[in-house]
Scaffold this active site. Structure first.
Site, PDB file in Angstrom:
ATOM      1  N   ASP A 424       7.866 -10.959  -2.591  1.00 34.32           N
ATOM      2  CA  ASP A 424       6.555 -10.031  -2.138  1.00 34.32           C
ATOM      3  C   ASP A 424       6.051 -10.533  -0.921  1.00 34.32           C
ATOM      4  O   ASP A 424       6.644 -11.869  -0.345  1.00 34.32           O
ATOM      5  CB  ASP A 424       5.400 -10.239  -3.367  1.00 34.32           C
ATOM      6  CG  ASP A 424       4.354  -9.361  -3.155  1.00 34.32           C
ATOM      7  OD1 ASP A 424       4.696  -8.261  -2.725  1.00 34.32           O
ATOM      8  OD2 ASP A 424       3.459  -9.478  -3.356  1.00 34.32           O
ATOM      9  N   GLU A 427       7.111  -9.068   4.831  1.00 29.83           N
ATOM     10  CA  GLU A 427       7.158  -8.119   5.743  1.00 29.83           C
ATOM     11  C   GLU A 427       7.482  -9.017   7.146  1.00 29.83           C
ATOM     12  O   GLU A 427       8.190  -8.719   8.179  1.00 29.83           O
ATOM     13  CB  GLU A 427       6.039  -7.349   6.102  1.00 29.83           C
ATOM     14  CG  GLU A 427       5.672  -6.391   4.856  1.00 29.83           C
ATOM     15  CD  GLU A 427       5.594  -6.851   3.535  1.00 29.83           C
ATOM     16  OE1 GLU A 427       4.860  -7.798   3.423  1.00 29.83           O
ATOM     17  OE2 GLU A 427       6.122  -6.279   2.629  1.00 29.83           O
ATOM     18  N   ASP A 565       2.002  -1.497  -2.755  1.00 32.96           N
ATOM     19  CA  ASP A 565       0.940  -1.344  -3.301  1.00 32.96           C
ATOM     20  C   ASP A 565      -0.114  -0.120  -3.259  1.00 32.96           C
ATOM     21  O   ASP A 565      -0.788   0.114  -2.533  1.00 32.96           O
ATOM     22  CB  ASP A 565      -0.156  -2.512  -2.815  1.00 32.96           C
ATOM     23  CG  ASP A 565       0.284  -3.939  -3.103  1.00 32.96           C
ATOM     24  OD1 ASP A 565       0.884  -4.027  -4.111  1.00 32.96           O
ATOM     25  OD2 ASP A 565       0.081  -4.686  -2.358  1.00 32.96           O
TER      26      ASP A 565
HETATM   27  C1  LIG Z   1      -5.019   2.433  -2.914  1.00 31.74           C
HETATM   28  C2  LIG Z   1      -5.230   0.810  -3.348  1.00 31.74           C
HETATM   29  O1  LIG Z   1      -5.708   0.531  -4.180  1.00 31.74           O
HETATM   30  N1  LIG Z   1      -4.276  -0.067  -2.463  1.00 31.74           N
HETATM   31  C3  LIG Z   1      -4.198  -1.326  -2.815  1.00 31.74           C
HETATM   32  C4  LIG Z   1      -2.954  -1.418  -2.508  1.00 31.74           C
HETATM   33  O2  LIG Z   1      -2.701  -2.994  -2.615  1.00 31.74           O
HETATM   34  C5  LIG Z   1      -3.693  -3.907  -1.930  1.00 31.74           C
HETATM   35  C6  LIG Z   1      -3.001  -5.252  -2.387  1.00 31.74           C
HETATM   36  O3  LIG Z   1      -2.170  -5.702  -1.889  1.00 31.74           O
HETATM   37  C7  LIG Z   1      -4.875  -3.912  -2.275  1.00 31.74           C
HETATM   38  O4  LIG Z   1      -5.453  -4.530  -1.320  1.00 31.74           O
HETATM   39  C8  LIG Z   1      -5.237  -2.505  -1.936  1.00 31.74           C
HETATM   40  O5  LIG Z   1      -6.448  -2.310  -2.259  1.00 31.74           O
END
Ligand SMILES: CC(=O)N[C@H]1CO[C@H](CO)[C@@H](O)[C@@H]1O
Ligand SMILES: *[C@@H]1O[C@H](CO)[C@@H](O)[C@H](O)[C@H]1NC(C)=O
Ligand SMILES: *[C@@H]1O[C@H](CO)[C@@H](O)[C@H](O)[C@H]1NC(C)=O
Ligand SMILES: *[C@@H]1O[C@H](CO)[C@@H](O)[C@H](O)[C@H]1NC(C)=O
Ligand SMILES: *[C@@H]1O[C@H](CO)[C@@H](O)[C@H](O)[C@H]1NC(C)=O
Ligand SMILES: *[C@@H]1O[C@H](CO)[C@@H](O)[C@H](O)[C@H]1NC(C)=O
Length: 859
Positions: A424, A427, A565
């Site tokens: 993970d 990037e 995410d």
């Molecule tokens: C839409 C959403 O909840 N996005 C999340 C995606 O993941 C990251 C963590 O890596 C969150 O911070 C975001 O809130």
């Protein structure tokens, strides 16, 4: 906040300061010293006049055109000095040219000499597939640009990773490729991976693919000129034009031709097709044990349990928290999982906490395994554990160090006997957004994140390996010297801001002399590959399993991928379908799926139910949620638990069908999941469909996609279909069918006429148990009354199964059924019966037939 305002100002200055010259006015290059062979062409390209749109023009280029295979044309435009960066052969091995005679090739390369422009045409029809004649190319030290004209409103797919429509918009659309942690997977933004390949579909006249092998940051513009001419334009901050044109002409052939270039995807272990449960925020190992027990109590099969960063001590990789995840308890849990034929996977991040007395750091530092700052010290940034250094995957000893860490920590006799690894933040994601937090890592709160505890301060002197001797000089495609690697004038439209923001500084020099500026987009692939190698070193004969968030072209060779995410919203439930289509059909990465029920936010019961059923029909099937999201294990709501039992039942019965499809992808690049237009290329109604998918060769999945709805309208192309659940024959003239009252656990699925579906007779609690179940084979005759299908069997876990595999093809000719092929896999499992679907009642022939040899019968 202050930081973004600063950035805005910066870019305003950059725009104002820019020379207002248009690319279209640049004179470009002229071709000389043209040498035309039977299967290749080379020429020098000499700059006609300076243009310097964003940096200095490169004076002399070299053109190489190779007719590599009947269907693959390679066009490379690089600097004559071979200094400009090209992706390292060991990172992406190039396919060999078969040097076929240009006259027999499916694609034809033509060019004008002054200025140099070129087109690629389909030999059989003369159709122009790619055409740069409207605009000479630019090749500068920090900016390269090339534009192709396209037909109006073309059907373009790919150029991932993105969350936009599967068929790309064609007006005012920019695809930026720059790998970035991208919470909430925003639309019209660069996401975690970069795949500079598109497929263009032109209906009955064919599909072709265009791959630009370039890892530099880029914007790909898809738009129309003022006069209305459609185009696609590459704007990269470096690298070369290394094009592979793939002729198709069938859509499925383009997938295969692309996989020949970037590499066939890795075959996955059988168990990885079972259901996975993960959660960030499982505070203790006892909690994990409860989850496992609760799955069992709810009678929902659970194949694999995952460990997110919760298990770590202060978020340090290769450690366990002594009180929350004591090693002996973790070992006992993994043992008991294994006894029950269940599996365990853990997460790893690239950032290594920079503190003393931490073996992973000190051993890596001694081996020179980390990236370096300008002064030769290890470059620092901020990740989960606080201040970190990052592996330099190009350094000679990094793989050894990584192998050793994995070998030791995951040693079955003393450590955690994981079955696979998850990489993970690769990037690579840096929580330090800019230059300021380097000196004050412990005091800043990175934008968008709240570290769980203050990052520990480095103590004492740091172990430092002597700097590697300087990299081999010149002519090695390491990247032009004297560039501004931190702030190039051409700014790609990354949603994270400047190139270096929230990641590694792009002016870092890798151990081989290349720079993060050019190699940034390869970091995730390299980490996934290094992890795969480490798993192979640990168990040489075992098929490794790695899941990665960040990818680059060819990433499927090393790893599976999930879409990062996302959010627990209906919108991202729909997005999951088009992302799956893009990865499996266009990006040669079949083992993919979304976080079922969504990662962020509150998963609502009905949405989670629908997503679970959807997940059962995606290749990789994992439920995962953020630490801030409420628990969303499938047993937590009665409706979802019911649906989950049903989802697992159908998933597991179909598991070998899915396994066979992914195996097919791994041996020839065929798409394990494909869009409808792959199967009905001439039917324009299919070209934009992105809420339905074909799994393997014969199952069309058409879930409810509207928020909270029980109604679905889906498209059934002109063909004969069979309702998967009832066997009912449906003849479609190419119709949109609307179904109402679709229960939360229902999902319309159709068997495509002409296919044969091998399924296990019964589901099971684990994939190991599933492997002992017998088969039932369903024949779905096509309009012509015949059908075919296949089944692949092996031990499910060996890297090289040798001859111990069965590749069985099934055919139905209207009266006779035949199973033949290779039967090298020794099994007691039998085919219990064969069911031939038809109009009205289906016909059944009772077996059993063994699966150690072929069989046939008449009905
Ligand atoms: C839409 C959403 O909840 N996005 C999340 C995606 O993941 C990251 C963590 O890596 C969150 O911070 C975001 O809130
Ligand atoms: C471009 O400019 C450089 C100096 O900046 C000069 O040496 C070169 O001759 C110019 N090339 C052309 C083709 O005008
Ligand atoms: C392709 O380019 C060549 C060279 O410019 C030109 O002669 C030919 O007409 C072009 N083909 C098409 C179909 O435009
Ligand atoms: C497991 O189920 C028990 C009994 O319903 C419940 O008390 C507990 O909170 C559950 N734990 C988890 C982690 O799901
Ligand atoms: C990269 O550029 C930044 C900003 O100018 C500078 O602070 C840093 O030292 C440079 N790093 C390297 C490795 O050159
Ligand atoms: C799983 O195991 C339970 C308990 O033994 C059993 O009742 C159930 O039928 C099994 N489920 C499947 C799908 O085999």
């Amino acid at each position: 906040m202050a930081f973004s305002v600063f950035l805005l100002l910066l870019s305003a200055v950059a725009v104002l300061g820019q020379i207002p010259r248009l690319a279209a006015q640049c004179p470009g290059y002229r071709a000389t010293n043209i040498v035309q062979g039977d299967s290749s062409l080379v020429a020098d390209l000499i700059l006609i006049g300076n243009c310097s749109l964003h940096s200095k023009d490169v004076e002399k280029l070299r053109l190489l055109v190779e007719y590599q295979t009947d269907t693959r044309l390679h066009v490379l435009i690089a600097d004559a000095g071979n200094d400009v960066y090209q992706v390292q052969e060991h990172v992406l091995p190039r396919p060999k040219s078969q040097n076929i005679d240009a006259k027999g090739a499916a694609l034809k390369f033509s060019f004008t000499e002054n200025p140099f422009t070129f087109n690629v045409t389909r030999a059989s029809t003369g159709e122009v597939l790619f055409d740069t004649s409207d605009s000479p190319l630019n090749f500068e030290t920090q900016y390269i640009r090339l534009r192709t004209s396209l037909p109006q409103n073309p059907n373009l797919y790919g150029l991932g990773e993105h969350s936009d429509s599967f068929r790309l918009p064609t007006d005012d659309y920019t695809r930026t490729l720059w790998n970035a942690e991208s919470p909430f997977i925003p639309n019209r933004a660069n996401l975690y991976g970069s795949h500079p390949v598109y497929f263009e579909h032109r209906g009955d006249s064919g599909t072709h693919g265009v791959f630009l092998l370039n890892s530099d940051g880029m914007d790909i513009l898809i738009d129309k000129t003022e006069s209305g001419q459609q185009y696609l334009e590459y704007n990269a901050v470096g690298g070369v034009f290394d094009f592979y044109f793939l002729a198709g002409p069938e859509p499925a052939s383009v997938s295969k031709q692309y996989a020949e270039v970037v590499g066939l995807p890795a075959m996955m272990p059988y168990w990885t097709f079972g259901f996975h449960q993960c959660k960030y925020g499982w505070q203790t190992i006892d909690h994990v044990a409860q989850v496992i027990a609760n799955y069992s109590a709810a009678d929902i099969p659970l194949e694999t349990v995952w460990g997110d960063i919760d298990y770590m001590n202060s978020k340090r990789i290769f450690t366990t928290d002594p009180s929350r995840y004591p090693l002996d308890k973790v070992r006992a849990l993994v043992d008991s999982l294994h006894k029950n034929n269940q599996h365990y996977v853990q997460i790893l991040d690239p950032g290594v906490n920079r503190i003393n007395n931490y073996g992973t750091y000190t051993r890596g530092a001694e081996k020179g395994a980390f990236l370096r700052a300008a002064d030769g010290s290890y470059y620092r940034g901020l990740q989960w554990p606080g201040e970190v250094v990052w592996p330099d995957w190009f350094a000679p000893n990094t793989q050894d160090w990584w192998n050793n860490e994995i070998h030791t920590f995951y040693d079955p006799s003393t450590g955690i006997d994981v079955d696979g690894l998850w990489v993970d933040m690769d990037e690579a994601s840096n929580m330090c957004p800019d230059t300021t937090c380097l000196t004050s890592a412990s005091s800043i709160t990175p934008l968008g994140w709240t570290p769980r505890r203050p990052p520990p301060r480095p103590r004492g002197r740091q172990a430092l390996a002597p700097r590697q001797s300087s990299p081999p000089p010149t002519d090695s495609k390491l990247g032009l010297p004297n560039r501004d690697l931190f702030n190039p004038t051409y700014r790609i439209a990354s949603h994270r801001g400047a190139l270096s923001s929230y990641t590694l500084y792009t002016n870092i020099t890798n151990a081989d002399g290349t720079h993060q500026y050019d190699t940034h987009n390869l970091y995730g692939n390299m980490m996934a590959t290094a992890t795969r190698r480490a798993l192979l070193a640990r168990h040489p004969a075992k098929r490794p399993f790695v899941l990665t968030r960040s990818t680059f072209a060819g990433g499927g060779r090393a790893a599976a991928h999930w879409f990062g995410d996302n959010a627990s919203t209906w919108d991202h439930y729909r997005t999951a379908i088009r992302q799956m289509l893009a990865f499996a059909a266009v990006h040669a990465t079949p083992m993919v799926g979304s976080d079922v029920c969504g990662f962020n936010g509150n998963a609502e019961e009905h949405m989670c139910a629908r997503w679970t059923m959807l997940g059962a029909f995606q290749p990789f099937f994992r439920n995962h949620a953020d630490v801030s999201a409420p628990d969303q294990e499938l047993y937590r709501w009665p409706v979802v638990a019911d649906v989950a039992r049903r989802a697992m039942d159908v998933r597991y019965r179909l598991l070998d069908y899915l396994y066979t499809a992914v195996w097919r992808a791994s041996v020839e690049g065929a798409a394990a999941v494909s869009p409808l237009w792959f199967w009905y290329p001439g039917d324009a109604a299919t070209w934009g469909v992105e809420t339905q998918w074909v799994l393997g060769d014969g199952l069309l999945v058409s879930p409810v996609v509207d928020d909270d709805s029980q109604t679905v309208s889906y498209y059934l192309p002109k063909d004969v279909w069979y309702d998967f659940w009832t066997g009912e024959r449906v003849v479609s003239k190419g119709e949109i069918k609307t179904v109402e009252g679709v229960g939360w656990g229902d999902i319309p699925v159709h068997i495509k006429g002409g296919s044969i579906l091998p399924m296990r007779v019964k589901s099971a609690n684990t994939t190991a148990e599933l492997r002992t179940q017998n088969f039932v084979i369903t024949v779905a005759p096509g309009t012509d009354g015949i059908a075919k299908g296949e089944l692949y069997l092996d031990d499910g876990e060996s890297l090289d199964v040798g001859d111990e595999k069965s590749e069985i093809s099934f055919t139905w000719d209207g009266q006779g059924f035949q199973a033949k092929g290779a039967f090298g896999y020794d099994t007691d499992v039998v085919v219990e019966r064969v069911v031939v679907l038809g109009d009205g009642a289906s016909r059944t022939k009772e077996g059993p037939w063994g699966l150690r040899e072929g069989f046939d019968f008449h009905l």
